[in-house]
Design a protein around this motif. Structure first.
Motif, PDB file in Angstrom:
ATOM      1  N   ALA A 138       0.825  -1.204   0.000  1.00 12.08           N
ATOM      2  CA  ALA A 138       0.000   0.000   0.000  1.00 12.08           C
ATOM      3  C   ALA A 138       0.866   1.263   0.000  1.00 12.08           C
ATOM      4  O   ALA A 138       0.579   2.227  -0.718  1.00 12.08           O
ATOM      5  N   PHE A 139       1.926   1.252   0.796  1.00  5.80           N
ATOM      6  CA  PHE A 139       2.803   2.416   0.853  1.00  5.80           C
ATOM      7  C   PHE A 139       3.506   2.634  -0.486  1.00  5.80           C
ATOM      8  O   PHE A 139       3.607   3.772  -0.977  1.00  5.80           O
ATOM      9  N   GLY A 140       3.980   1.554  -1.099  1.00  4.17           N
ATOM     10  CA  GLY A 140       4.665   1.670  -2.392  1.00  4.17           C
ATOM     11  C   GLY A 140       3.759   2.207  -3.478  1.00  4.17           C
ATOM     12  O   GLY A 140       4.135   3.116  -4.232  1.00  4.17           O
ATOM     13  N   VAL A 141       2.535   1.661  -3.559  1.00  2.98           N
ATOM     14  CA  VAL A 141       1.582   2.146  -4.569  1.00  2.98           C
ATOM     15  C   VAL A 141       1.191   3.591  -4.258  1.00  2.98           C
ATOM     16  O   VAL A 141       1.003   4.407  -5.165  1.00  2.98           O
ATOM     17  N   GLY A 142       1.081   3.914  -2.971  1.00  4.68           N
ATOM     18  CA  GLY A 142       0.762   5.288  -2.597  1.00  4.68           C
ATOM     19  C   GLY A 142       1.830   6.265  -3.041  1.00  4.68           C
ATOM     20  O   GLY A 142       1.527   7.353  -3.548  1.00  4.68           O
ATOM     21  N   VAL A 143       3.097   5.882  -2.881  1.00  7.80           N
ATOM     22  CA  VAL A 143       4.199   6.730  -3.337  1.00  7.80           C
ATOM     23  C   VAL A 143       4.131   6.929  -4.848  1.00  7.80           C
ATOM     24  O   VAL A 143       4.400   8.018  -5.369  1.00  7.80           O
ATOM     25  N   CYS A 144       3.734   5.875  -5.567  1.00  5.86           N
ATOM     26  CA  CYS A 144       3.638   5.957  -7.036  1.00  5.86           C
ATOM     27  C   CYS A 144       2.539   6.906  -7.487  1.00  5.86           C
ATOM     28  O   CYS A 144       2.711   7.653  -8.455  1.00  5.86           O
ATOM     29  N   THR A 145       1.395   6.837  -6.820  1.00  8.67           N
ATOM     30  CA  THR A 145       0.177   7.413  -7.411  1.00  8.67           C
ATOM     31  C   THR A 145      -0.388   8.627  -6.687  1.00  8.67           C
ATOM     32  O   THR A 145      -1.042   9.458  -7.324  1.00  8.67           O
ATOM     33  N   VAL A 146      -0.204   8.720  -5.391  1.00  7.43           N
ATOM     34  CA  VAL A 146      -0.875   9.780  -4.637  1.00  7.43           C
ATOM     35  C   VAL A 146      -0.138  11.102  -4.796  1.00  7.43           C
ATOM     36  O   VAL A 146       1.071  11.180  -4.596  1.00  7.43           O
ATOM     37  N   LYS A 280      10.429   9.234  -7.960  1.00  7.86           N
ATOM     38  CA  LYS A 280       9.413   8.881  -6.958  1.00  7.86           C
ATOM     39  C   LYS A 280       8.564   7.706  -7.432  1.00  7.86           C
ATOM     40  O   LYS A 280       8.272   6.785  -6.653  1.00  7.86           O
ATOM     41  N   ASN A 281       8.171   7.697  -8.715  1.00 11.58           N
ATOM     42  CA  ASN A 281       7.400   6.579  -9.262  1.00 11.58           C
ATOM     43  C   ASN A 281       8.193   5.278  -9.204  1.00 11.58           C
ATOM     44  O   ASN A 281       7.667   4.224  -8.822  1.00 11.58           O
ATOM     45  N   ILE A 282       9.468   5.362  -9.588  1.00 15.32           N
ATOM     46  CA  ILE A 282      10.307   4.166  -9.631  1.00 15.32           C
ATOM     47  C   ILE A 282      10.510   3.588  -8.233  1.00 15.32           C
ATOM     48  O   ILE A 282      10.410   2.370  -8.021  1.00 15.32           O
ATOM     49  N   ILE A 283      10.774   4.459  -7.242  1.00 21.81           N
ATOM     50  CA  ILE A 283      10.945   3.997  -5.861  1.00 21.81           C
ATOM     51  C   ILE A 283       9.654   3.357  -5.351  1.00 21.81           C
ATOM     52  O   ILE A 283       9.669   2.292  -4.718  1.00 21.81           O
ATOM     53  N   GLY A 284       8.519   3.998  -5.634  1.00 18.29           N
ATOM     54  CA  GLY A 284       7.231   3.446  -5.211  1.00 18.29           C
ATOM     55  C   GLY A 284       6.947   2.097  -5.839  1.00 18.29           C
ATOM     56  O   GLY A 284       6.477   1.167  -5.162  1.00 18.29           O
ATOM     57  N   MET A 285       7.233   1.953  -7.148  1.00 16.17           N
ATOM     58  CA  MET A 285       7.006   0.679  -7.826  1.00 16.17           C
ATOM     59  C   MET A 285       7.896  -0.414  -7.238  1.00 16.17           C
ATOM     60  O   MET A 285       7.465  -1.560  -7.053  1.00 16.17           O
ATOM     61  N   LEU A 287       9.083  -0.574  -4.172  1.00 18.67           N
ATOM     62  CA  LEU A 287       8.527  -0.935  -2.858  1.00 18.67           C
ATOM     63  C   LEU A 287       7.302  -1.836  -3.009  1.00 18.67           C
ATOM     64  O   LEU A 287       7.126  -2.810  -2.263  1.00 18.67           O
ATOM     65  N   ALA A 288       6.443  -1.496  -3.974  1.00 15.98           N
ATOM     66  CA  ALA A 288       5.232  -2.293  -4.194  1.00 15.98           C
ATOM     67  C   ALA A 288       5.582  -3.719  -4.603  1.00 15.98           C
ATOM     68  O   ALA A 288       4.988  -4.684  -4.110  1.00 15.98           O
ATOM     69  N   VAL A 289       6.548  -3.868  -5.512  1.00 14.11           N
ATOM     70  CA  VAL A 289       6.948  -5.209  -5.970  1.00 14.11           C
ATOM     71  C   VAL A 289       7.553  -6.002  -4.820  1.00 14.11           C
ATOM     72  O   VAL A 289       7.256  -7.194  -4.636  1.00 14.11           O
ATOM     73  N   VAL A 290       8.413  -5.357  -4.020  1.00 16.99           N
ATOM     74  CA  VAL A 290       8.992  -6.032  -2.855  1.00 16.99           C
ATOM     75  C   VAL A 290       7.885  -6.480  -1.898  1.00 16.99           C
ATOM     76  O   VAL A 290       7.907  -7.602  -1.364  1.00 16.99           O
ATOM     77  N   GLY A 291       6.894  -5.609  -1.682  1.00 16.56           N
ATOM     78  CA  GLY A 291       5.777  -5.954  -0.812  1.00 16.56           C
ATOM     79  C   GLY A 291       4.985  -7.131  -1.340  1.00 16.56           C
ATOM     80  O   GLY A 291       4.560  -8.010  -0.570  1.00 16.56           O
ATOM     81  N   MET A 292       4.753  -7.189  -2.658  1.00 20.12           N
ATOM     82  CA  MET A 292       4.007  -8.296  -3.253  1.00 20.12           C
ATOM     83  C   MET A 292       4.752  -9.613  -3.095  1.00 20.12           C
ATOM     84  O   MET A 292       4.160 -10.657  -2.779  1.00 20.12           O
ATOM     85  N   ILE A 293       6.072  -9.576  -3.335  1.00 13.55           N
ATOM     86  CA  ILE A 293       6.882 -10.791  -3.175  1.00 13.55           C
ATOM     87  C   ILE A 293       6.868 -11.249  -1.717  1.00 13.55           C
ATOM     88  O   ILE A 293       6.704 -12.439  -1.417  1.00 13.55           O
ATOM     89  N   THR A 294       7.013 -10.285  -0.801  1.00 13.51           N
ATOM     90  CA  THR A 294       6.993 -10.606   0.625  1.00 13.51           C
ATOM     91  C   THR A 294       5.644 -11.162   1.049  1.00 13.51           C
ATOM     92  O   THR A 294       5.556 -12.102   1.850  1.00 13.51           O
ATOM     93  N   TYR A 295       4.569 -10.597   0.488  1.00 14.16           N
ATOM     94  CA  TYR A 295       3.227 -11.082   0.815  1.00 14.16           C
ATOM     95  C   TYR A 295       3.061 -12.536   0.379  1.00 14.16           C
ATOM     96  O   TYR A 295       2.537 -13.372   1.134  1.00 14.16           O
ATOM     97  N   SER A 296       3.491 -12.856  -0.842  1.00 13.39           N
ATOM     98  CA  SER A 296       3.386 -14.234  -1.337  1.00 13.39           C
ATOM     99  C   SER A 296       4.154 -15.189  -0.425  1.00 13.39           C
ATOM    100  O   SER A 296       3.666 -16.278  -0.094  1.00 13.39           O
TER     101      SER A 296
END
Length: 343
Positions: A138-146, A280-285, A287-296
Motif C-alpha cells: 500500500a505504501f509503495g503504490v501510494g508513493v507511485c500514485t498519490v 518517486k514513481n520508480i521507488i514506489g514501484m 517498494l510495491a513489488v517487494v511488498g508483493m513478493i513478501t506477501y506471497s
C-alpha cells in the motif's frame, strides 16, 4: 503433469489473465475516453456494455455445453448485483468529485477494509508478516500514485460507499462460490445480465450528471465502435479472471497482487503515452513489488506453519473451475477463428 503442480500452473494462468486483460482494458479505455482519443466519456454506460457482452457469452456458453449452470437464489444474485453496481458508480463519482490523490487513497484503503470485513464476517486473522507486507504494498503504490489530496463532503461520501461496496463485493464472490459450489464463470453468467440491465438503465443518466453530455449526442465513428468492442471483449476475460482469482484465493490476495496492475499501467503509460516516470514513481514501484513478493512468501509460510503434511491435491471446486475455464476459452477461441484477418 504432477498433480501437486497443477494448481500452481492454473493459479498462475488465472493471475496472468487478470493482469493482461485488466491492463489491456485500461489502455483501450484510455484511447476511447480521453479527449485526445475518441472522447467517449460515458463510463457507467460502457460498464453496462461490458456486462451485457459478458452475459451474452455466458448464455452462449451454457447453451453450447461449454459450462454448466447451477441454481442460486435470485435474491442473493440481486443483492450482489446491487452491491457491485454501487461499487462501480461509487468509484466513478469518487473520481469525478475528488482529486486524483484522494481517489487513489480510497482505492488503497480497500485492502485494510477487506481485512477488517474478513475478520468481522468470517473470523479470519492475519499474521504480523502478512500485515507488514500488505502495508508495504500500500505504501509503495501510494508513493507511485498519490499526489494532491483535497477532501470535500460529497466526494468523501462517494469514496466511502465505493470502498465498502467494492470490499463487500469481492468477499461475497468467494462466499457464494463456496456456499453453492458454483464455478466462477457460472456465477458471473448469472449476475452479469442483472448488472447489465440496471447499468444500461441508470448509466446514461449517471453519465449525464457527471459530464453534462448526452449519449444520444455522441457521434459514433468506426474507430470509437472498434475500441468499444475491444473494451467489451477484454472485459469478458477481465470479469471472468476476477471471479476465478477470488474463487481460488482470497479477496485480500486479489487486492494485494492486483496492485501489480497499477505498476504495469504506470510503465505502459510511460512507454505508450509519453507519461512522466519520475524517481518517486520508480521507488514506489520497487517498494510495491517487494511488498508483493513478501506477501506471497508470508502467505505460503503461514500455510506451512500449522503442519508439514504431504502436499494437498487440488480440491474438487478448483478442478471444476479449471475445467470450466478451459472449456470456455476453447469455445471463445474457436468462435474467434472465422473473424481473424491476415496482416
Amino acid at each position: 503433469m504432477d498433480p501437486a503442480k497443477k494448481p500452481l500452473v492454473s493459479n498462475t494462468g488465472a493471475w496472468a489473465m487478470n493482469i493482461v486483460s485488466s491492463v489491456g482494458i485500461i489502455m483501450a479505455n484510455k484511447q476511447l475516453m480521453s479527449s485526445g482519443g475518441y472522447g467517449f466519456c460515458f463510463a457507467t454506460t460502457l460498464t453496462g456494455f461490458h456486462f451485457a457482452i459478458t452475459g451474452l457469452v455466458g448464455m452462449i456458453s451454457n447453451k453450447t455445453g461449454y459450462s454448466t449452470s447451477k441454481q442460486v437464489p435470485f435474491w442473493e444474485l440481486l443483492w450482489f448485483s446491487a452491491v457491485a453496481n454501487l461499487s462501480i458508480t461509487g468509484m466513478n463519482f469518487s473520481l469525478m468529485l475528488n482529486t486524483v490523490g484522494l481517489y487513489q487513497i480510497s482505492k488503497l484503503s480497500i485492502i485494510p477494509v477487506v481485512c477488517l470485513m474478513e475478520w468481522m464476517l468470517h473470523g479470519k486473522t492475519f499474521s504480523s508478516r502478512v500485515i507488514t507486507s500488505v502495508l508495504t504494498v500500500a505504501f509503495g503504490v501510494g508513493v507511485c500514485t498519490v499526489t494532491d489530496v483535497d477532501i470535500n463532503g460529497k466526494g468523501f461520501l462517494c469514496a466511502c460507499v465505493a470502498v465498502v461496496c467494492t470490499s463487500l463485493q469481492q468477499i461475497t464472490i468467494g462466499s457464494l462460490q463456496k456456499k453453492y459450489n458454483i464455478g466462477s464463470f457460472d456465477l458471473l453468467s448469472k449476475t452479469a445480465p442483472i448488472q447489465a440491465a440496471s447499468l444500461l438503465i441508470v448509466g446514461p443518466f449517471a453519465d449525464y450528471y457527471m459530464n453534462k453530455r448526452s449519449l444520444l449526442d455522441y457521434q459514433f465513428t468506426c474507430g470509437a465502435i472498434f475500441f468499444i468492442l475491444l473494451s467489451c471483449s477484454l472485459a469478458v476475460f477481465c470479469n471472468m479472471s476476477q471471479y476465478l482469482c477470488i474463487g481460488r484465493f482470497s479477496a485480500v490476495s486479489f487486492q494485494v497482487l492486483g496492485h501489480m496492475k497499477t505498476v504495469c499501467v504506470l510503465v505502459l503509460g510511460w512507454v505508450l503515452f509519453d507519461s512522466v516516470l519520475t524517481t518517486k514513481n520508480i521507488i514506489g514501484m520497487a517498494l510495491a513489488v517487494v511488498g508483493m513478493i513478501t506477501y506471497s512468501w508470508a502467505v505460503e509460510a503461514d500455510k506451512l506453519k500449522p503442519t508439514k503434511a504431504a502436499p494437498l491435491l487440488p480440491l474438487k471446486a478448483d478442478i471444476q473451475a479449471e475445467e470450466e475455464t478451459m472449456r470456455l476459452l476453447k469455445g471463445l477461441l474457436k468462435g474467434a477463428e472465422p473473424g481473424q484477418t491476415k496482416s
